[in-house]
Design a protein around this motif. Structure first.
Motif, mmCIF file in Angstrom:
data_model
loop_
_atom_site.group_PDB
_atom_site.id
_atom_site.type_symbol
_atom_site.label_atom_id
_atom_site.label_comp_id
_atom_site.label_asym_id
_atom_site.label_seq_id
_atom_site.Cartn_x
_atom_site.Cartn_y
_atom_site.Cartn_z
ATOM 1 N N MET A 1 113.141 102.113 41.511
ATOM 2 C CA MET A 1 112.665 100.884 42.159
ATOM 3 C C MET A 1 113.059 100.887 43.636
ATOM 4 S SD MET A 1 113.473 97.931 39.290
ATOM 5 C CE MET A 1 112.525 97.818 37.757
ATOM 6 N N GLU A 2 114.299 101.269 43.898
ATOM 7 C CA GLU A 2 114.757 101.314 45.284
ATOM 8 C C GLU A 2 113.952 102.321 46.096
ATOM 9 O OE1 GLU A 2 119.425 99.932 45.121
ATOM 10 O OE2 GLU A 2 118.982 102.074 45.068
ATOM 11 N N VAL A 3 113.745 103.504 45.544
ATOM 12 C CA VAL A 3 113.022 104.560 46.255
ATOM 13 C C VAL A 3 111.566 104.168 46.487
ATOM 14 C CG1 VAL A 3 112.180 106.939 46.069
ATOM 15 C CG2 VAL A 3 114.553 106.407 45.475
ATOM 16 N N SER A 4 110.951 103.547 45.487
ATOM 17 C CA SER A 4 109.534 103.183 45.583
ATOM 18 C C SER A 4 109.303 101.937 46.429
ATOM 19 C CB SER A 4 108.947 102.950 44.193
ATOM 20 O OG SER A 4 109.481 101.767 43.609
ATOM 21 N N GLY A 5 110.350 101.117 46.572
ATOM 22 C CA GLY A 5 110.203 99.862 47.282
ATOM 23 C C GLY A 5 109.486 98.806 46.481
ATOM 24 N N SER A 6 109.450 98.958 45.148
ATOM 25 C CA SER A 6 108.720 98.007 44.311
ATOM 26 C C SER A 6 109.478 97.727 43.018
ATOM 27 C CB SER A 6 107.332 98.549 43.974
ATOM 28 O OG SER A 6 106.643 97.678 43.079
ATOM 29 N N VAL A 7 109.396 96.465 42.576
ATOM 30 C CA VAL A 7 109.950 96.105 41.268
ATOM 31 C C VAL A 7 108.856 95.707 40.290
ATOM 32 C CG1 VAL A 7 112.150 95.321 42.225
ATOM 33 C CG2 VAL A 7 110.273 93.686 41.939
ATOM 34 N N ASP A 8 107.623 95.610 40.773
ATOM 35 C CA ASP A 8 106.559 95.111 39.900
ATOM 36 C C ASP A 8 105.343 96.019 39.818
ATOM 37 O OD1 ASP A 8 105.543 94.723 42.414
ATOM 38 O OD2 ASP A 8 105.557 92.538 42.326
ATOM 39 N N ASP A 9 105.450 97.240 40.365
ATOM 40 C CA ASP A 9 104.352 98.205 40.274
ATOM 41 C C ASP A 9 104.833 99.412 39.471
ATOM 42 O OD1 ASP A 9 102.426 100.207 40.632
ATOM 43 O OD2 ASP A 9 101.856 99.456 42.606
ATOM 44 N N PRO A 10 104.538 99.439 38.161
ATOM 45 C CA PRO A 10 105.063 100.520 37.322
ATOM 46 C C PRO A 10 104.584 101.908 37.736
ATOM 47 C CG PRO A 10 103.445 99.217 36.113
ATOM 48 C CD PRO A 10 103.730 98.480 37.380
#
Length: 403
Positions: free
Chosen positions: A333-342
């Motif tokens: 989540m941290e690396v992707s910058g997203s918590v809601d895009d699986p």
């Protein structure tokens, strides 16, 4: 405005203020799982019935990981987030697991749902990349999970087929060539039985009849054990949940069996030692206990587990590998910058693995994730429990997940 009664004006102003606050909270993610807010990790597993102990082992690992991650601090796209576990009981029923997963994704906005059962995971894979997108954190060693080409699956444990050849070689070395089959009758157990049968035959061994038993419903194992021992085997293949597996091995020793056991990965030798005497488990090959790992975070993990679960329980790979799994997801989540895009979270796992803190590396930490979604630890080991009650590590060569 002056024509409106004062009391009504106060109610209108209050309603406007509440509406403005609600809109502000929604914009900040206050009502869901957006950045800067609470992010739900969903869990559907057997929390009652015959599989409750297994489901609890998984849940403890998830709780430990979330507690540690929240204490350390997780920051996504510059905003701190708080992880929250929401658990639902599926009693090992795949249809219930799928319904639970849908509910966690739709109502709780969980971007990730953990499931520890192959049948349940297969059912969830039918819904997780359609109307409700979410990542499955899959705790099963069934390779069919990644052979399904589901783009939103992360498979955590090693492929169980990797164990068959080395289990066979080790058991033959400490026993003989005749194998009796006493595994569980579940679909997963029968897959294991088939794999062990093929490996045993390939090594020149002989196989007796299939005396598989339903570990979930049978409580008196004397009959099935007696039938298996009538074939005069040198080794016996056993396995299902740890508790009934321990009782089957205990019964075999009571009836005079002195040979070796091949124990499928669902059962854990150290956990079985809390159910029966260690003497009943000796001369067995199985998965390596968590306490025998020497990863950077293993020692501290064992201490924290004892504080949480007490001295009467031992940490199993269900606990430790799911602890690692949530740490990997949080870092993704941290690396992707997203918590809601699986999709973004899944795509970031490869880059996230080397960034996970050493404290979360407790049970053979993976170094890569395959294109199909399988986490791989290149140094996989099993164990042989000898006649003195000592564990000897057994290197395992991993087989391909491809069909």
């Amino acid at each position: 405005m002056n024509s409106v009664p004062r009391s009504r004006r106060h109610r209108l102003l209050a309603s406007a203020a509440i509406g403005t606050l609600a809109l502000s909270m929604a914009a900040c993610g206050g009502g869901g799982s957006g950045e800067g807010d609470t992010v739900v990790i969903g869990y559907t597993g057997p929390l009652s019935g015959g599989g409750a102990a297994y489901g609890e082992n998984v849940q403890i690992g998830l709780e430990m990981a979330i507690d540690d991650l929240n204490a350390d601090g997780v920051e996504v796209d510059g905003e701190p987030i708080t992880l929250e576990l929401k658990s639902l009981d599926d009693k090992y029923a795949p249809s219930t697991a799928a319904s639970n997963a849908q509910r966690l994704a739709d109502q709780d906005k969980a971007p990730v749902v953990v499931s520890p059962n192959a049948g349940a995971i297969k059912a969830i894979q039918q819904i997780n990349s359609g109307r409700s997108n979410f990542l499955i954190s899959a705790y099963t060693s069934d390779p069919a999970i990644v052979q399904s080409d589901n783009p939103l699956t992360m498979m955590i444990p090693p492929n169980f087929e990797s164990y068959a050849a080395e289990f066979t070689e080790t058991a033959m070395k400490h026993g003989g060539k005749k194998l009796a089959l006493l595994g569980t009758q579940s679909e997963y157990g029968q897959q294991w039985t088939e794999s062990i049968t093929d490996a045993w035959k390939d090594a020149g061994g002989k196989i007796g009849g299939d005396n598989s038993v339903d570990y979930a419903t049978v409580s008196d194992f004397a009959g099935p054990v007696s039938k298996a021992l009538a074939e005069k085997p040198d080794a016996i293949f056993v396995g299902g949940p740890s508790q009934p597996t321990a009782l089957i091995m205990e019964e075999a020793r009571k009836q005079g069996f002195e040979g070796s056991f091949l124990v499928m990965d669902q059962a854990k030798l150290d956990e079985m030692a809390t159910v029966t005497k260690l003497d009943n488990l000796k001369n067995s090959v199985g998965v390596l206990p968590v306490s025998e790992y020497e990863d950077p975070g293993t020692a501290d993990f064992l201490k924290k587990y004892a504080d949480k679960a007490g001295d009467k329980k031992v940490p199993t790979s269900e606990t430790a590998l799911n602890y690692q799994g949530i740490a990997i997801i949080a870092k993704a989540m941290e690396v992707s910058g997203s918590v809601d895009d699986p999709e973004k979270i899944r795509a970031a796992i490869s880059d996230a693995l080397p960034e996970v803190d050493d404290k979360y590396k407790v049970n053979g930490f993976p170094e890569e994730i395959t294109e199909q979604g399988h986490l791989l630890n290149p140094n996989l080991e099993a164990t042989y429990l000898d006649d003195e009650g000592k564990y000897t590590k057994v290197p395992i060569e991993q087989v391909s997940d491809n069909k």
